[in-house]
Design an enzyme around this catalytic site. Structure first.
Site, PDB file in Angstrom:
ATOM      1  N   ASP A   5       0.925  -1.403  -0.176  1.00  0.00           N
ATOM      2  CA  ASP A   5       0.238   0.183   0.237  1.00  0.00           C
ATOM      3  C   ASP A   5       0.500   1.154   0.274  1.00  0.00           C
ATOM      4  O   ASP A   5       1.418   1.754   0.692  1.00  0.00           O
ATOM      5  CB  ASP A   5      -0.917   0.277   0.740  1.00  0.00           C
ATOM      6  CG  ASP A   5      -1.541   1.656   1.401  1.00  0.00           C
ATOM      7  OD1 ASP A   5      -1.572   2.519   0.783  1.00  0.00           O
ATOM      8  OD2 ASP A   5      -2.583   1.649   1.886  1.00  0.00           O
ATOM      9  N   VAL A   6       0.702   2.010  -0.986  1.00  0.00           N
ATOM     10  CA  VAL A   6       1.824   2.456  -1.410  1.00  0.00           C
ATOM     11  C   VAL A   6       1.401   3.731  -0.224  1.00  0.00           C
ATOM     12  O   VAL A   6       2.349   4.829  -0.380  1.00  0.00           O
ATOM     13  CB  VAL A   6       2.103   3.676  -2.195  1.00  0.00           C
ATOM     14  CG1 VAL A   6       2.853   2.566  -3.737  1.00  0.00           C
ATOM     15  CG2 VAL A   6       0.543   4.074  -3.069  1.00  0.00           C
ATOM     16  N   ASN A  43       4.111   6.142 -11.039  1.00  0.00           N
ATOM     17  CA  ASN A  43       2.646   5.391 -11.508  1.00  0.00           C
ATOM     18  C   ASN A  43       1.740   5.108 -10.926  1.00  0.00           C
ATOM     19  O   ASN A  43       0.904   5.659 -11.103  1.00  0.00           O
ATOM     20  CB  ASN A  43       3.130   4.458 -12.406  1.00  0.00           C
ATOM     21  CG  ASN A  43       2.388   3.981 -13.130  1.00  0.00           C
ATOM     22  OD1 ASN A  43       1.890   4.411 -14.525  1.00  0.00           O
ATOM     23  ND2 ASN A  43       0.937   2.293 -13.041  1.00  0.00           N
ATOM     24  N   TYR A  83      -8.033  14.093  -9.583  1.00  0.00           N
ATOM     25  CA  TYR A  83      -7.103  13.263  -9.999  1.00  0.00           C
ATOM     26  C   TYR A  83      -7.231  13.970 -10.723  1.00  0.00           C
ATOM     27  O   TYR A  83      -6.024  14.722 -10.645  1.00  0.00           O
ATOM     28  CB  TYR A  83      -8.218  12.268 -11.054  1.00  0.00           C
ATOM     29  CG  TYR A  83      -7.361  11.028 -12.229  1.00  0.00           C
ATOM     30  CD1 TYR A  83      -6.421  10.463 -12.120  1.00  0.00           C
ATOM     31  CD2 TYR A  83      -6.939  12.273 -13.707  1.00  0.00           C
ATOM     32  CE1 TYR A  83      -5.713  10.066 -12.882  1.00  0.00           C
ATOM     33  CE2 TYR A  83      -5.482  11.872 -14.411  1.00  0.00           C
ATOM     34  CZ  TYR A  83      -5.687  11.021 -13.864  1.00  0.00           C
ATOM     35  OH  TYR A  83      -4.234   9.740 -15.046  1.00  0.00           O
ATOM     36  N   LYS A  87      -2.534  14.999  -9.552  1.00  0.00           N
ATOM     37  CA  LYS A  87      -1.494  15.107 -10.917  1.00  0.00           C
ATOM     38  C   LYS A  87      -0.898  16.299 -11.408  1.00  0.00           C
ATOM     39  O   LYS A  87       0.416  16.167 -11.740  1.00  0.00           O
ATOM     40  CB  LYS A  87      -1.954  14.023 -12.246  1.00  0.00           C
ATOM     41  CG  LYS A  87      -2.289  13.094 -11.739  1.00  0.00           C
ATOM     42  CD  LYS A  87      -1.490  11.949 -12.124  1.00  0.00           C
ATOM     43  CE  LYS A  87      -2.024  10.921 -12.440  1.00  0.00           C
ATOM     44  NZ  LYS A  87      -0.819   9.779 -12.440  1.00  0.00           N
TER      45      LYS A  87
END
Ligand code: ZN
Length: 657
Positions: free
Chosen positions: A460-461, A487, A554, A558
């Protein structure tokens, strides 16, 4: 040692060459007999040539083949009569010998015959098996080696003093075989090198090998030199991350190119590295001469690479004097490192090479310890080892040396690597020679690739602890980190700001943005130590430059990640670390886009599926592999002087342009 011979399996063999393949594999399966291309086998077969004449051929293992996996094509057919005539010559240089072997094969496509071909030819038995059995080298690498061998085998075996492999060894064996051989002879011991067995059948030759080795094992057991007690070693906890990466950087510098450094830190290796006599027993030389090509003559003790290089240069100067031709010194970097805190570290040009060195040294540790219990470990003198390390054929290979893949010896980490762009990035980096660590929340990450240059971790990042552990595992497996591809990201269904769920907003920012920052923060010390400089690629989005309504979390995440990239470029430029962004758009071969979803979206725009996929100015479809190829190349030499760049990979978007 147990025989693995199985009559049912053997019965499936159609001919003698099949049987040769079968029993060679049995030898190869036993790592205490042969390791990685070591050892060789042959069979003598009569065959009709194209003119209808019967010829005696020696089918001998070809170089580059491993006994464990050898096939029929791995054996080179060489005309036996010619080999026997060669054996009678007073001398033959290595290049001349290789030429004779190659020009007297009956199959132009066969591999280069083993360096020990002539030796196999002169032994008057149909099947000949040769191994570098651990037990035999443990016994013969002692001051009383010869006495021990005679005690074990009496005069059943022909005993050959150490001679460098090649033509001279074959000639000496031919002479000694005539002198010492008799009807009872079942094998031949090559002092400090290995063992031969032979017979008229594949089974008998193989089983003789097993029996001969078993007798040597029993001898060691009787002398209380078989079982190795591993003492508990108290080791202070060390910071592995940085210290191992520093060591890898030093070794890479000595090698002249990045290396993979594999660390095995367990009771066994720590106990060996902490033995009081380690500076004596580990510094004698390899267990069998052909290890030197991979391992160098002796391991480095501790972490002083400078000192090791000085020692290596001295060794080269001293022992190259004898040579008539000028010699090129190989790189002076250690391949085996024994460290009281790390245990065993092995360096290699690739993960495969580092892994092979690890395995070779694990066996060597046992051999040395058994020799020490029996008597004391006494390897061949340095000049003999040097002659193998620098023999003509190896030097010739060195001069030829093809160009290795771009990222050979380098290590990359990719997040969100179980599918889509991340998975394609792993493939792009592997195909360019890097060792790659993939992390993903999806457990398939662990098994996507089954190869030594890939490790997959479920992660889990957003969990700092797990990320730290992944980096630690990366450094233990490969020695450092050179490239980072950020990514991992999620794209929640479109919601407007008016309707946004704050929990979801936070989750998107946590995964797409904060985890990226966290990993950059943790990886920075490693990237700073990368031998060819650290590189980071951010997988951004077209939305950064051309956002759409309904994707606030999102797009904002980003865009913020992209801004982080620009700041990192400023902060890390002086460390040589470069960081760039890619902005893909409409990549449909990812997990999110099922054929049904694409069809539904296409029809909602009044387009066909193909039109929808290619709605960009170039009318091209963008694939994960396109994005991945660019990400990999951005880590390569073409972009060596580029940082903070943002490249679209979208076929041209009207709004972005
Ligand atoms: Zn050998």
């Amino acid at each position: 040692m147990k025989s693995l011979w199985n009559e049912d399996e053997a019965a499936k063999c159609r001919d003698d060459l099949d049987l040769r393949v079968y029993s060679s594999r049995l030898l190869g399966l036993n790592k205490s007999l042969v390791l990685h291309g070591g050892g060789n086998t042959s069979v003598k077969i009569k065959q009709k040539n194209i003119l209808g004449e019967e010829e005696a051929l020696l089918y001998i293992k070809g170089s580059g083949w491993d006994l464990a996996t050898i096939e029929r094509a791995g054996f080179a057919p060489v005309r036996l009569d010619h080999l026997i005539q060669l054996a009678a010559l007073p001398e033959l240089s290595d290049p001349q010998m290789v030429n004779e072997l190659k020009t007297h094969m009956t199959d132009a496509a066969a591999p280069t015959p083993s360096i020990e071909t002539i030796l196999h030819a002169i032994l008057p038995y149909k099947f000949v098996d040769h191994t570098h059995a651990d037990t035999i080298v443990a016994i013969t690498n002692t001051p009383g080696g010869l006495k021990h061998i005679k005690e074990i085998y009496g005069d059943e075996l022909v005993i050959i003093p150490y001679v460098m492999p090649g033509f001279d060894l074959a000639r000496v064996c031919a002479e000694e075989f005539k002198k010492q051989g008799n009807e009872q002879t079942t094998g031949m011991v090559l002092m400090n090198h290995g063992l031969f067995s032979f017979a008229e059948s594949a089974k008998e030759s193989y089983e003789r090998m097993i029996k001969l080795v078993t007798r040597a094992e029993d001898y060691l057991k009787n002398k209380n030199a078989w079982n190795l007690e591993i003492p508990k070693t108290k080791v202070d906890s060390v910071s592995l991350l940085n210290n191992l990466a520093i060591l890898r950087a030093d070794v890479s510098q000595a090698a002249g190119s990045p290396v993979i450094l594999q660390t095995q830190r367990d009771e066994n290796t720590l106990a060996f590295a902490n033995r009081k006599d380690v500076s004596v027993i580990s510094q004698q030389g390899p267990a069998t001469p052909d290890h030197v090509i991979r391992t160098k003559r002796i391991p480095m003790l501790g972490r002083n690479v400078e000192k090791y290089i000085r020692g290596y240069k001295k060794y080269f100067q001293q022992h190259s004097k004898k040579s008539k031709l000028p010699m090129t010194m190989l790189d002076p970097a250690p391949r085996i490192i024994l460290d009281s805190d790390f245990g065993l570290c092995t360096a290699g040009r690739s993960a495969r090479d580092a892994g092979i060195n690890n395995e070779l040294y694990l066996h060597t540790m046992d051999i040395i310890q058994r020799s020490t219990k029996l008597e004391s470990f006494q390897a061949l003198p340095p000049q003999d080892i040097f002659d193998v390390e620098y023999w003509d054929l190896e030097q010739a290979k060195l001069r030829k040396g093809g160009k290795p893949p771009m990222f050979t010896g380098e290590v990359a980490l990719v997040t969100g690597a179980a599918s889509g762009i991340g998975k394609a990035c792993v493939e792009a980096l592997l195909s360019r020679g890097a060792a790659v660590v993939g992390v993903d929340i999806n457990p398939v990450i662990e098994t996507i690739h089954e190869r030594v240059d890939y490790r997959g971790f479920v992660c889990d990042v957003t969990n700092e602890q797990t990320l730290t552990e992944v980096l630690e595992q990366t450094v233990l497996a490969y020695g450092g980190l050179d490239m980072l591809i950020l990514n991992a990201g999620i794209f929640p269904g479109g919601t407007t700001i008016a309707e946004i769920d704050m929990l979801e907003w936070r989750k998107v920012l946590e995964i797409n943005l904060t985890s990226g920052l966290q990993l950059m923060h943790l990886a920075y010390p490693l990237l700073k130590l990368a031998p060819n400089n650290g590189r980071v690629v951010i997988i951004g989005s077209k939305n950064v430059a051309a956002p759409g309504p309904g994707a606030s979390a999102y797009s904002a995440s980003k865009a913020a990640l992209n801004q982080l990239m620009r700041i990192a470029a400023l902060e890390w430029g002086a460390d040589g670390i470069r960081i760039n962004s890619l902005h893909p758009d409409a990549v449909f071969d990812t997990g999110i886009w099922t054929p049904e979803v694409i069809a539904a979206r296409a029809s909602s725009y009044g387009m066909t599926v193909d039109e929808y996929k290619q709605r960009n100015v170039m009318k091209v479809e963008i694939k994960s592999s396109d994005v991945a190829a660019l990400a990999a190349e951005m880590c390569g030499p073409l972009f060596a002087k580029t940082t903070a760049a943002q490249l679209p990979v979208d076929g041209g978007d009207v709004r972005v342009i």
